[in-house]
Design an enzyme around this catalytic site. Structure first.
Site, PDB file in Angstrom:
ATOM      1  N   CYS A 256       8.178  -4.435   6.881  1.00  0.00           N
ATOM      2  CA  CYS A 256       9.130  -5.461   6.473  1.00  0.00           C
ATOM      3  C   CYS A 256       8.633  -6.777   7.087  1.00  0.00           C
ATOM      4  O   CYS A 256       7.746  -6.770   7.949  1.00  0.00           O
ATOM      5  CB  CYS A 256      10.539  -5.119   6.955  1.00  0.00           C
ATOM      6  SG  CYS A 256      10.737  -5.220   8.746  1.00  0.00           S
TER       7      CYS A 256
ATOM      8  N   MET B 107       0.840  -1.202   0.000  1.00  0.00           N
ATOM      9  CA  MET B 107       0.000   0.000   0.000  1.00  0.00           C
ATOM     10  C   MET B 107       0.875   1.252   0.000  1.00  0.00           C
ATOM     11  O   MET B 107       2.006   1.207   0.440  1.00  0.00           O
ATOM     12  CB  MET B 107      -0.878   0.017   1.257  1.00  0.00           C
ATOM     13  CG  MET B 107      -1.936  -1.065   1.253  1.00  0.00           C
ATOM     14  SD  MET B 107      -3.290  -0.664   0.158  1.00  0.00           S
ATOM     15  CE  MET B 107      -4.152  -2.194   0.073  1.00  0.00           C
ATOM     16  N   ASN B 108       0.334   2.324  -0.456  1.00  0.00           N
ATOM     17  CA  ASN B 108       1.029   3.613  -0.438  1.00  0.00           C
ATOM     18  C   ASN B 108       2.359   3.601  -1.164  1.00  0.00           C
ATOM     19  O   ASN B 108       3.240   4.379  -0.859  1.00  0.00           O
ATOM     20  CB  ASN B 108       1.264   4.097   1.004  1.00  0.00           C
ATOM     21  CG  ASN B 108      -0.049   4.384   1.695  1.00  0.00           C
ATOM     22  OD1 ASN B 108      -1.066   4.549   1.029  1.00  0.00           O
ATOM     23  ND2 ASN B 108      -0.029   4.444   3.010  1.00  0.00           N
TER      24      ASN B 108
ATOM     25  N   GLN C  92      -4.517  -7.021  -8.922  1.00  0.00           N
ATOM     26  CA  GLN C  92      -4.619  -8.250  -8.118  1.00  0.00           C
ATOM     27  C   GLN C  92      -6.013  -8.852  -8.190  1.00  0.00           C
ATOM     28  O   GLN C  92      -6.203 -10.037  -7.933  1.00  0.00           O
ATOM     29  CB  GLN C  92      -4.230  -7.980  -6.648  1.00  0.00           C
ATOM     30  CG  GLN C  92      -5.167  -7.086  -5.862  1.00  0.00           C
ATOM     31  CD  GLN C  92      -4.802  -5.606  -5.934  1.00  0.00           C
ATOM     32  OE1 GLN C  92      -4.109  -5.175  -6.848  1.00  0.00           O
ATOM     33  NE2 GLN C  92      -5.260  -4.827  -4.965  1.00  0.00           N
TER      34      GLN C  92
ATOM     35  N   HIS D 144       8.899  -7.015  11.046  1.00  0.00           N
ATOM     36  CA  HIS D 144       7.968  -6.198  11.822  1.00  0.00           C
ATOM     37  C   HIS D 144       6.506  -6.567  11.561  1.00  0.00           C
ATOM     38  O   HIS D 144       5.654  -6.333  12.406  1.00  0.00           O
ATOM     39  CB  HIS D 144       8.259  -4.707  11.594  1.00  0.00           C
ATOM     40  CG  HIS D 144       9.540  -4.294  12.260  1.00  0.00           C
ATOM     41  ND1 HIS D 144      10.561  -3.656  11.596  1.00  0.00           N
ATOM     42  CD2 HIS D 144       9.966  -4.495  13.548  1.00  0.00           C
ATOM     43  CE1 HIS D 144      11.567  -3.450  12.450  1.00  0.00           C
ATOM     44  NE2 HIS D 144      11.231  -3.964  13.628  1.00  0.00           N
TER      45      HIS D 144
ATOM     46  N   GLY E 280       2.648   4.173  -4.285  1.00  0.00           N
ATOM     47  CA  GLY E 280       2.591   5.095  -5.416  1.00  0.00           C
ATOM     48  C   GLY E 280       2.310   4.419  -6.734  1.00  0.00           C
ATOM     49  O   GLY E 280       2.590   4.965  -7.800  1.00  0.00           O
ATOM     50  N   LYS E 281       1.724   3.209  -6.698  1.00  0.00           N
ATOM     51  CA  LYS E 281       1.512   2.494  -7.958  1.00  0.00           C
ATOM     52  C   LYS E 281       0.454   3.181  -8.824  1.00  0.00           C
ATOM     53  O   LYS E 281       0.581   3.211 -10.038  1.00  0.00           O
ATOM     54  CB  LYS E 281       1.187   1.023  -7.731  1.00  0.00           C
ATOM     55  CG  LYS E 281      -0.042   0.747  -6.910  1.00  0.00           C
ATOM     56  CD  LYS E 281      -0.196  -0.732  -6.622  1.00  0.00           C
ATOM     57  CE  LYS E 281      -1.305  -0.977  -5.624  1.00  0.00           C
ATOM     58  NZ  LYS E 281      -2.588  -0.336  -5.985  1.00  0.00           N
TER      59      LYS E 281
ATOM     60  N   ASP F 226      -5.390  -0.816 -13.063  1.00  0.00           N
ATOM     61  CA  ASP F 226      -5.075  -0.557 -11.658  1.00  0.00           C
ATOM     62  C   ASP F 226      -5.664  -1.672 -10.785  1.00  0.00           C
ATOM     63  O   ASP F 226      -6.630  -2.316 -11.175  1.00  0.00           O
ATOM     64  CB  ASP F 226      -5.668   0.802 -11.238  1.00  0.00           C
ATOM     65  CG  ASP F 226      -4.969   1.372 -10.016  1.00  0.00           C
ATOM     66  OD1 ASP F 226      -3.910   0.841  -9.624  1.00  0.00           O
ATOM     67  OD2 ASP F 226      -5.477   2.360  -9.457  1.00  0.00           O
ATOM     68  N   GLU F 227      -5.074  -1.875  -9.630  1.00  0.00           N
ATOM     69  CA  GLU F 227      -5.543  -2.906  -8.681  1.00  0.00           C
ATOM     70  C   GLU F 227      -5.691  -4.256  -9.392  1.00  0.00           C
ATOM     71  O   GLU F 227      -6.692  -4.961  -9.264  1.00  0.00           O
ATOM     72  CB  GLU F 227      -6.872  -2.489  -8.026  1.00  0.00           C
ATOM     73  CG  GLU F 227      -6.870  -1.108  -7.395  1.00  0.00           C
ATOM     74  CD  GLU F 227      -5.967  -0.995  -6.156  1.00  0.00           C
ATOM     75  OE1 GLU F 227      -5.439  -2.033  -5.690  1.00  0.00           O
ATOM     76  OE2 GLU F 227      -5.788   0.136  -5.667  1.00  0.00           O
TER      77      GLU F 227
END
Ligand code: ZN
Length: 192
Positions: free
Chosen positions: A173, A1-2, A81, A176, A4-5, A78-79
């Site tokens: 990552c 997410m975020n 997936q 985390h 910038g795609k 876009d999107e």
């Protein structure tokens, strides 16, 4: 997410249009809730018109039925997936037999780190893969996306698609992500 795609998609479309070439942009119906309309929005505030697709949509039929077909220089999705296996195959037919290049933008995995169907077959069949990197709070490359409730809890189960709730998505990552999942809360720093 975020990562910038969507901004990258709109920039690519703009680059074609600037040179007088036509593009067709697509967005899954499930991502174009009514207040957003048939537009692709990027988080830096630029947007562009798009055709919505659902799982029964045929990209081949759509392109074949477009009267400006001979002038289409590129398809941008876009999107991606949310494409089905059959739709990804159709896209390879458009590239191979109609000679129209296609750029797809999407997430590799869902919030439980399983491949989306569309991403699975794009990873398998695409000519080229480009990773748009985003960063975990620790500075490492973020490869995992957690679904997080409004009070910071990390979901460890649920439907792959969730709309209309208060949940958000945070990139981590792998380490985390695992630590956040184990503690049940989204970490925001190393010593939490
Ligand atoms: Zn990290």
């Amino acid at each position: 997410m975020n990562a910038g795609k969507t901004t990258s998609l709109l920039q690519s479309s703009y680059n074609y249009n600037e040179r007088g070439m036509n593009t067709l942009c697509f967005l899954p119906k499930c991502m174009s809730v009514s207040e957003r309309g048939q537009k692709i929005h990027s988080r830096i505030g630029i947007d562009g018109g798009a055709t919505c697709f659902d799982e029964s949509f045929s990209f081949c039929d759509f392109v074949n039925g477009d009267v400006t077909r001979d002038k289409i220089s590129c398809l941008l999705i876009d999107e991606a997936q949310f494409l089905t296996k059959l739709q990804v195959y159709e896209l390879t037919d458009i590239v191979d037999f109609m000679n129209i290049p296609i750029l797809t933008y999407g997430l590799r995995t869902d919030f439980l780190q399983n491949l989306f169907e569309g991403s699975k077959y794009l990873l398998a069949w695409a000519d080229e893969l480009i990773e748009i990197k985003t960063i975990c709070f620790c500075g490492k490359k973020a490869t995992m996306t957690a679904r997080v409730s409004s009070d910071g809890r990390v979901f460890n189960s649920g439907e792959q698609l969730a709309f209309g709730g208060n949940e958000s998505y945070i990139s981590f990552c792998r380490k985390h992500y695992k630590m956040s999942l184990e503690r049940g809360v989204a970490l925001v720093c190393e010593d939490q």
